[in-house]
Structure formats: structure tokens, C-alpha cells
Design a protein around this motif. Structure first.
Motif, mmCIF file in Angstrom:
data_model
loop_
_atom_site.group_PDB
_atom_site.id
_atom_site.type_symbol
_atom_site.label_atom_id
_atom_site.label_comp_id
_atom_site.label_asym_id
_atom_site.label_seq_id
_atom_site.Cartn_x
_atom_site.Cartn_y
_atom_site.Cartn_z
ATOM 1 N N GLU A 145 5.207 19.652 126.092
ATOM 2 C CA GLU A 145 5.675 18.371 125.550
ATOM 3 C C GLU A 145 6.065 17.423 126.697
ATOM 4 O O GLU A 145 5.626 16.277 126.749
ATOM 5 C CB GLU A 145 6.909 18.653 124.678
ATOM 6 C CG GLU A 145 7.263 17.545 123.737
ATOM 7 C CD GLU A 145 6.249 17.444 122.607
ATOM 8 O OE1 GLU A 145 6.031 16.323 122.139
ATOM 9 O OE2 GLU A 145 5.680 18.507 122.228
ATOM 10 N N ASP A 146 6.872 17.936 127.603
ATOM 11 C CA ASP A 146 7.285 17.154 128.765
ATOM 12 C C ASP A 146 6.083 16.635 129.532
ATOM 13 O O ASP A 146 6.059 15.503 129.998
ATOM 14 C CB ASP A 146 8.122 18.022 129.725
ATOM 15 C CG ASP A 146 9.595 17.962 129.396
ATOM 16 O OD1 ASP A 146 9.952 17.391 128.344
ATOM 17 O OD2 ASP A 146 10.397 18.476 130.195
ATOM 18 N N ALA A 193 20.375 11.834 138.653
ATOM 19 C CA ALA A 193 19.237 11.148 138.046
ATOM 20 C C ALA A 193 19.518 10.816 136.580
ATOM 21 O O ALA A 193 19.209 9.722 136.109
ATOM 22 C CB ALA A 193 17.982 12.006 138.163
ATOM 23 N N LEU A 194 20.114 11.778 135.885
ATOM 24 C CA LEU A 194 20.412 11.532 134.475
ATOM 25 C C LEU A 194 21.383 10.366 134.320
ATOM 26 O O LEU A 194 21.281 9.563 133.394
ATOM 27 C CB LEU A 194 21.020 12.786 133.839
ATOM 28 C CG LEU A 194 20.063 13.946 133.581
ATOM 29 C CD1 LEU A 194 20.834 15.172 133.128
ATOM 30 C CD2 LEU A 194 19.017 13.555 132.534
ATOM 31 N N ARG A 195 22.311 10.291 135.251
ATOM 32 C CA ARG A 195 23.325 9.249 135.151
ATOM 33 C C ARG A 195 22.678 7.867 135.257
ATOM 34 O O ARG A 195 23.111 6.915 134.622
ATOM 35 C CB ARG A 195 24.370 9.438 136.255
ATOM 36 C CG ARG A 195 25.751 9.005 135.817
ATOM 37 C CD ARG A 195 26.760 9.223 136.908
ATOM 38 N NE ARG A 195 27.106 10.640 137.081
ATOM 39 C CZ ARG A 195 28.019 11.059 137.960
ATOM 40 N NH1 ARG A 195 28.646 10.190 138.740
ATOM 41 N NH2 ARG A 195 28.279 12.333 138.056
ATOM 42 N N ALA A 196 21.632 7.790 136.095
ATOM 43 C CA ALA A 196 20.940 6.509 136.236
ATOM 44 C C ALA A 196 20.343 6.066 134.902
ATOM 45 O O ALA A 196 20.126 4.877 134.669
ATOM 46 C CB ALA A 196 19.849 6.611 137.295
ATOM 47 N N LEU A 197 20.104 7.030 134.023
ATOM 48 C CA LEU A 197 19.475 6.689 132.740
ATOM 49 C C LEU A 197 20.486 6.543 131.605
ATOM 50 O O LEU A 197 20.097 6.373 130.442
ATOM 51 C CB LEU A 197 18.444 7.766 132.370
ATOM 52 C CG LEU A 197 17.182 7.786 133.227
ATOM 53 C CD1 LEU A 197 16.369 9.056 132.986
ATOM 54 C CD2 LEU A 197 16.330 6.548 132.928
ATOM 55 N N LEU A 238 16.856 14.253 125.348
ATOM 56 C CA LEU A 238 15.705 15.089 125.686
ATOM 57 C C LEU A 238 14.663 14.295 126.478
ATOM 58 O O LEU A 238 14.009 14.826 127.373
ATOM 59 C CB LEU A 238 15.086 15.644 124.401
ATOM 60 C CG LEU A 238 14.277 16.926 124.557
ATOM 61 C CD1 LEU A 238 15.133 18.017 125.180
ATOM 62 C CD2 LEU A 238 13.733 17.385 123.207
ATOM 63 N N GLU A 239 14.540 13.025 126.135
ATOM 64 C CA GLU A 239 13.579 12.187 126.858
ATOM 65 C C GLU A 239 14.035 11.932 128.283
ATOM 66 O O GLU A 239 13.226 11.887 129.213
ATOM 67 C CB GLU A 239 13.388 10.862 126.126
ATOM 68 C CG GLU A 239 12.604 11.009 124.828
ATOM 69 C CD GLU A 239 12.586 9.731 124.008
ATOM 70 O OE1 GLU A 239 11.664 9.590 123.180
ATOM 71 O OE2 GLU A 239 13.496 8.877 124.184
ATOM 72 N N LYS A 240 15.325 11.786 128.462
ATOM 73 C CA LYS A 240 15.838 11.614 129.824
ATOM 74 C C LYS A 240 15.463 12.820 130.672
ATOM 75 O O LYS A 240 14.997 12.690 131.807
ATOM 76 C CB LYS A 240 17.364 11.453 129.804
ATOM 77 C CG LYS A 240 17.838 10.147 129.194
ATOM 78 C CD LYS A 240 19.366 10.086 129.180
ATOM 79 C CE LYS A 240 19.838 8.896 128.346
ATOM 80 N NZ LYS A 240 21.297 8.918 128.110
ATOM 81 N N VAL A 241 15.687 13.992 130.087
ATOM 82 C CA VAL A 241 15.324 15.208 130.810
ATOM 83 C C VAL A 241 13.836 15.194 131.166
ATOM 84 O O VAL A 241 13.451 15.524 132.290
ATOM 85 C CB VAL A 241 15.660 16.465 129.986
ATOM 86 C CG1 VAL A 241 15.139 17.721 130.655
ATOM 87 C CG2 VAL A 241 17.156 16.563 129.768
ATOM 88 N N GLY A 242 13.026 14.791 130.209
ATOM 89 C CA GLY A 242 11.591 14.737 130.454
ATOM 90 C C GLY A 242 11.245 13.791 131.592
ATOM 91 O O GLY A 242 10.438 14.120 132.468
ATOM 92 N N VAL A 243 11.852 12.624 131.586
ATOM 93 C CA VAL A 243 11.580 11.654 132.643
ATOM 94 C C VAL A 243 11.982 12.229 134.000
ATOM 95 O O VAL A 243 11.210 12.189 134.972
ATOM 96 C CB VAL A 243 12.342 10.335 132.383
ATOM 97 C CG1 VAL A 243 12.337 9.450 133.615
ATOM 98 C CG2 VAL A 243 11.731 9.607 131.199
ATOM 99 N N VAL A 244 13.157 12.795 134.063
ATOM 100 C CA VAL A 244 13.630 13.330 135.346
ATOM 101 C C VAL A 244 12.754 14.493 135.795
ATOM 102 O O VAL A 244 12.390 14.608 136.974
ATOM 103 C CB VAL A 244 15.105 13.773 135.243
ATOM 104 C CG1 VAL A 244 15.552 14.448 136.527
ATOM 105 C CG2 VAL A 244 15.980 12.572 134.935
ATOM 106 N N GLN A 245 12.411 15.336 134.849
ATOM 107 C CA GLN A 245 11.530 16.466 135.159
ATOM 108 C C GLN A 245 10.231 16.005 135.806
ATOM 109 O O GLN A 245 9.800 16.532 136.828
ATOM 110 C CB GLN A 245 11.235 17.220 133.851
ATOM 111 C CG GLN A 245 10.352 18.419 134.016
ATOM 112 C CD GLN A 245 10.934 19.376 135.010
ATOM 113 O OE1 GLN A 245 11.942 20.004 134.753
ATOM 114 N NE2 GLN A 245 10.330 19.466 136.181
#
Lengths: 246, 246
Positions: free
Chosen positions: A224-225, B138-142, B150-157
Motif C-alpha cells: 500500500e505504501d 519528519a512526522l512533526r513537519a507534517l 497513516l498517510e504521514k507514515v507512508g510519505v515519510v517511509q
DNA sequence: ACGAAACTGCGTAGCTGATACGCTGACTAG
DNA sequence: CTAGTCAGCGTATCAGCTACGCAGTTTCGT
């Protein structure tokens, strides 16, 4: 026309252009067999299990016999790296975005079956016939776009990086899961325990949102990611093209 | 409040929460020293040069002394992986895009100095304090964006993947260049020789556009590609946010 | 047709590296 | 003081890569 640039030795090997000796006994082993055996071992037991001894045993030969065909283990690894990717899909007729999406998903699928691929030492820019064929395939999808040649290379390069990351992560998480399935169920809990909500506010929010509490679906989540990341990246490419064209 | 979930052993080690024994002689070696020495060896001579013997020698100890502090070499590698990344930058005050850009460039810079990082075996999702701190950063920036957790995690990943690719490629190309600088000057030529313009039209076009003929600037080109990919990706994120918000 | 040259496969052995085991002596709780 | 713990390390084992050279095989040149 003589070769104005004599090919580097490993490149000749990769393209099967190493001339066979005319005298002496015929080889009873071929490079192809060796590479196939090595790939088999890697597929079954991981890249770490690929030792010259094991590959030789697989072929019913002695370890040293392989060195008549391959200069070193690294050379064998390089050959494995080209053998792993076989033939790219035909993308003709698709628009660039559909083409690249298909391309990326195909490569991920291919590499998932040889997920040791991302562990191979890189010996420079791609030179193997199969790797170049995939490169060509991706570039071709970008043919009728306003991108400069160098930009196309950049786009494909970054796409490859995303693919590698997906495959690598998939493999490592899977291995880690196989090693100790219990650990995965506890990842969320462990994080919750470690993380001070004051020092790690954003992470805490993610944890309490429950994003890490579905341990069973690691690979689904990961895929998904990847799709998410891929579509974001292609959105970016699209925007760039429009900016450039308009 | 007792630990409802006793931390896995490696996690305790990572967070310095392994309890010191109360009896017996005091240790004259600390894990920190060992990890520092190992990182030093890796920085100087690459990850392959990190052997227990070499690290011990660096500390003037015997090989086996290390095993009192570290359960296995893999454990040492894990510790190195957290030690390598130290502290993330402070991004407060920046908008998400500037923040993530700074973040990505910082991590690349950090990892360039420990470029063996991307070769470490992954032992699952991140648990080390430093790695989590970067993740948090990174998450904090978002934080103030319309993305779901979950999308934040995806973006950072995916961002991490791009960063890893950049670092890995940089290291490998550099190594390859150091090994045989002449080969790089010839990459374009070699390709030109190998590639049949009929079977590889798109690649041929790239080659004849001269994209591969500036061998001296490998790392500049690569960094360029990375910035390009990064901005494309962030463009995509931006587009996604707008679609989601609007 | 025959000897020399060119080869193949492989046995042996050297070297590096991880790590199990157990000894020696240091330190500490009672 | 003394028994229990623990640090450091010497020794040994095992796996893996590969240099070296021998023995038998095939082909070329004459």
C-alpha cells in the motif's frame, strides 16, 4: 569494424561475448548453469547462503571448478544480478503514466521472487543486457513527453530507488517476522512504552491512531505504501511536465 | 507502574536500559566505546572491514572481550545503526515542504559520512532512539497538514527510501570510481558499443544526447538527481493534499 | 600422426572471520 | 572472610574464499 573500445572483461562476460578457448578439453560446465544454480540457492535460502561450495555442490562439482568460469565470487554475484531480472514487459501503446506504473509494479513483482537482488554489491552503472533492457523499457515510456533526456534518466533513477526500497523493506520485514512473529504483534506496544509523548508528540499521535497495531498485514501495508509513494511521485512528474509544457 | 510489556532485549540495549550487574569486577569497556570504535572502522574502511577482531584491536582488547557486551556481531551492527544518525535538525517554524526538504538533505548529509548505514541488515521497524527521533522529526513537519496519520507514515517511509537510494548509489558509484577511474570515462562509450539502436532506441537517444559523457561529475549528477526526485515527490504530496483538502 | 600447448577439473592448503567454552582472577554481598 | 558473580581472554572449531599446482584431455602445427 573492430571494437574501437575493447569491452571491459566483466561486460564481455555479461553479454556472453567472452571467446571460448579453442584448445583443451571442452568445459562440462557452463556459466549459465552456474548462475542458475546460484540463483536457485539465493531464492531458496537467501544471498548469505550463496557460497561457492554450496553452488558447486548443487551442481555436483567441486568448489574450485567454478573458478574456471568465474573470476571471483563478486563476478558471480554480478551475473546473478542480471539473470534475476530477465525480460521487461511490453509497454507499447500505454501513455507514459500507465506505462511507468505497469513497469514499476512488474519490476517489484520480478524482484520479489529474487529479493536478494537489492543486497548485491553494485559495480557501477548498469551494464548487463537485462538490466539495460528494463532501463530502456522505462525510458521508452517517457519518449513522447516534454522531458529532456537527462530528466528522463532522473525520473527513472528515482523510480528504481523507490522500487528497491519496497523490495528491500519487504524482504527484511518478512525475514524479521519469520524470525520472531511475536515481536511484530508487540511493535505498537513497545513503541508506546518507549515513547515519551512530550519528546515524541507526532509519533505518539501515530501510535495512538492505531497505525501500528495490525501486525498481520505487514506486506499488505507495505505494498500500500509503495503504491501510494509511486502515485505521489508520478503526480509530481505530471505536474512538472505541465509546468514545463505550459 | 511496572513494565506491562517487558522490552525485548535488543531494544533495552539500544535505549541503554540493560541493568548493570551488581557483583563482580567493574567492566573496563563500555558498549559506547565499542560502538564508537566500530563506527570508526566502518567510516574509515567500510562495513566489510568491521570485524570483531579489528574493533577489539582498535580498543587494545582481545576479540572475545567484546562478547561480554554484545551478544553477537549483528547486535553490534544494530547499535551502529542507531549511533550513526545522532540528532535530527530542529524544523520548527518551517512549513511542511521546507521542513521535509531540510530534513531529507540533513539525513543525506549525515548518512554520507556513514554511508555503510544502508548496508546494515534491518531488524524490523525502527526502534532505536535516534532513528525514532528522526522519524519523529519528519512526522512533526507534517503535523498541520490534512494527511491522515497513516498517510504521514507512508510519505515519510517513501522519503526515507529515496534518501537511502541516494546514499547507497553515491557510495557504490564512488567505490566503483575509486577502484577504476578509467572505467567511468568509458561508460558512455561502452554503452554506445553494446547498444543496438534498434533494440534500444530510447537508451540510444540518451547516450547520444551526451547524458553519460561527463564522467567527472558523478556525485554532482547524483545529488542533482536526488534533488530532482525529492522535489517531484514533494510536488506529488502537495497535489495530493490539495486534492484532499479541496 | 605426433608432440607441444592450451585447457579443465579438482585436491590441498592458507587465510580471515565468527563465536562456543571454560579458565583465571577481581569484586561484592552477607 | 568466603561464596557467589562476573570481566577479560586464550584456545579451538567451523565456515567460507581463493591461490597454487597437478593430472588428464583436446587441439593445433607441422
Amino acid at each position: 569494424m573492430p571494437d574501437s573500445v575493447p569491452l571491459p572483461d566483466e561486460v564481455a562476460l555479461l553479454w556472453g561475448r567472452r571467446e571460448a578457448p579453442r584448445r583443451g578439453p571442452k568445459a562440462t560446465l557452463t556459466i549459465d548453469e552456474i548462475v542458475r544454480a546460484a540463483v536457485g540457492v539465493a531464492d531458496a535460502d537467501g544471498l548469505a547462503a550463496v557460497s561457492m561450495a554450496k553452488v558447486a555442490a548443487e551442481l555436483g562439482r567441486s568448489t574450485m571448478a567454478l573458478y574456471r568460469h568465474v573470476r571471483s565470487k563478486d563476478e558471480l554475484l554480478m551475473l546473478m544480478g542480471d539473470a534475476a531480472v530477465a525480460t521487461p514487459p511490453d509497454l507499447s501503446g500505454a501513455d507514459w503514466r500507465t506505462g511507468l506504473t505497469t513497469w514499476a509494479l512488474s519490476i517489484v513483482e520480478t524482484l520479489r521472487e529474487h529479493s536478494w537482488f537489492t543486497q548485491l554489491p553494485l559495480s557501477g552503472p548498469p551494464v548487463g543486457p537485462n538490466n539495460l533492457a528494463w532501463f530502456e523499457s522505462a525510458l521508452r515510456a517517457l519518449t513522447d513527453t516534454p522531458l529532456a533526456e537527462l530528466e528522463k534518466v532522473g525520473v527513472v533513477q528515482n523510480l528504481i530507488t523507490l522500487v528497491h526500497g519496497e523490495v528491500r523493506l519487504g524482504r527484511e520485514l518478512q525475514r524479521s517476522f519469520d524470525e520472531d512473529p511475536a515481536k511484530f504483534g508487540r511493535y505498537g506496544e513497545v513503541l508506546a512504552e518507549l515513547i515519551d509523548p512530550v519528546r515524541f508528540p507526532a509519533l505518539s499521535r501515530v501510535v495512538s491512531s492505531g497505525a501500528f497495531s495490525e501486525p498481520e498485514m505487514i506486506n499488505q501495508d507495505l505494498a500500500e505504501d509503495f503504491r501510494f509513494g509511486l502515485s505521489l511521485f508520478l503526480d509530481g512528474v505530471e505536474a512538472y511536465m505541465q509546468r514545463r509544457a505550459g
